[in-house]
Design a protein around this motif. Structure first.
Motif, short mmCIF file in Angstrom:
data_model
loop_
_atom_site.label_atom_id
_atom_site.label_comp_id
_atom_site.label_asym_id
_atom_site.label_seq_id
_atom_site.Cartn_x
_atom_site.Cartn_y
_atom_site.Cartn_z
N HIS A 202 -1.58 44.08 -30.89
CA HIS A 202 -1.02 43.01 -30.08
C HIS A 202 -1.60 43.09 -28.67
N THR B 82 4.75 31.90 -25.94
CA THR B 82 4.45 33.32 -25.75
C THR B 82 5.63 34.03 -25.09
N PRO B 83 6.10 35.14 -25.68
CA PRO B 83 7.20 35.89 -25.05
C PRO B 83 6.83 36.28 -23.63
N ASP C 64 12.06 35.06 -21.25
CA ASP C 64 12.77 35.65 -22.38
C ASP C 64 13.71 36.77 -21.94
N ARG D 287 11.00 41.18 -29.04
CA ARG D 287 10.61 39.78 -28.86
C ARG D 287 9.60 39.32 -29.90
N LEU D 288 8.63 40.18 -30.23
CA LEU D 288 7.63 39.80 -31.23
C LEU D 288 8.28 39.70 -32.62
N ASP E 98 -0.36 38.00 -26.67
CA ASP E 98 0.79 37.90 -27.57
C ASP E 98 2.10 38.08 -26.81
N PHE E 99 1.99 38.62 -25.58
CA PHE E 99 3.19 38.95 -24.80
C PHE E 99 2.78 39.06 -23.34
N ILE F 233 -1.32 42.47 -24.78
CA ILE F 233 -0.28 42.36 -23.76
C ILE F 233 -0.94 42.05 -22.40
N ILE G 270 8.84 44.53 -26.05
CA ILE G 270 7.74 43.94 -26.81
C ILE G 270 8.11 43.79 -28.28
N ARG H 217 10.25 36.47 -32.73
CA ARG H 217 9.38 35.30 -32.84
C ARG H 217 8.91 35.10 -34.27
#
Length: 205
Positions: free
Chosen positions: A4, A78-79, A101, A120-121, A49-50, A6, A117, A124
């Protein structure tokens, strides 16, 4: 397995370096930005992704970054989690109302970073798509007052009582009274059931 990606937007060099190092050690691909304007550009071009973003920055603050990210179709989902200093409650409240978020208070522990992380992922990936524009008003048909609807709106997004106090700018005793009324009106016994009913109502809307 894909790493992911970040994005860390932080104008303080030492803080940014520490965050980047921690996240890389946890196995994430990390990209960084020195200020808000660069953060917006990196988000648009690198599609993270975050996003972790400081609030207080020169030129373009965290609120401005969030607005730009949410206005772009490629990054609107996106978070986005704010990194904030102690005592920034008005900034936190404003940021959450803009669509952040969550928020973490600096200095941030490794467990908090990674937990934010992952939660939230995972959320989602698991949650059904919700309408683009959510608001407490969508919960008013449940027979709630405006304040109760606002409380349930944030509760449905996973906020703890301490977060609700900040977001609604009230004391814990007031939050507990709101929750009691909400449970009674919805005919449920706990926050999990109330949140489920709220999400179902917003999905239907």
């Amino acid at each position: 397995m894909k790493k992911h990606r970040i994005l860390v937007v932080e104008d303080e060099p030492r803080m940014r370096a520490n965050l980047v190092t921690i996240l890389k050690m946890e196995g994430y691909e990390v990209i960084e930005a020195k200020h808000g304007k660069e953060g917006v550009e990196v988000a648009r071009t690198q599609r993270p992704d975050f996003i972790f973003c400081d609030i207080s920055m020169p030129e373009l603050d965290g609120h401005g970054v969030l607005k730009a990210v949410r206005a772009d179709a490629a990054t609107m989902k996106t978070p986005f989690v704010f990194l904030t200093a102690h005592g920034d409650r008005p900034d936190v409240r404003a940021g959450m109302n803009l669509g952040a978020d969550d928020y973490l208070t600096k200095p941030v522990e490794v467990e908090e970073l990674v937990g934010a992380i992952k939660s939230r992922l995972n959320r989602r990936e698991q949650m059904a798509p919700l309408p683009k524009e959510l608001s407490p008003a969508m919960l008013m048909p449940l027979g709630l007052t405006e304040r109760e609807a606002e409380t349930l709106f944030w509760l449905a997004q996973g906020k703890a009582n301490a977060d609700l106090c900040i977001l609604l700018n009230v004391q814990l005793t007031t939050i507990k009274k709101h929750l009691e009324k909400i449970y009674q009106k919805l005919g449920v016994e706990n926050r999990t059931a109330a949140a489920a009913m709220a999400l179902e109502t917003m999905n239907a809307g």
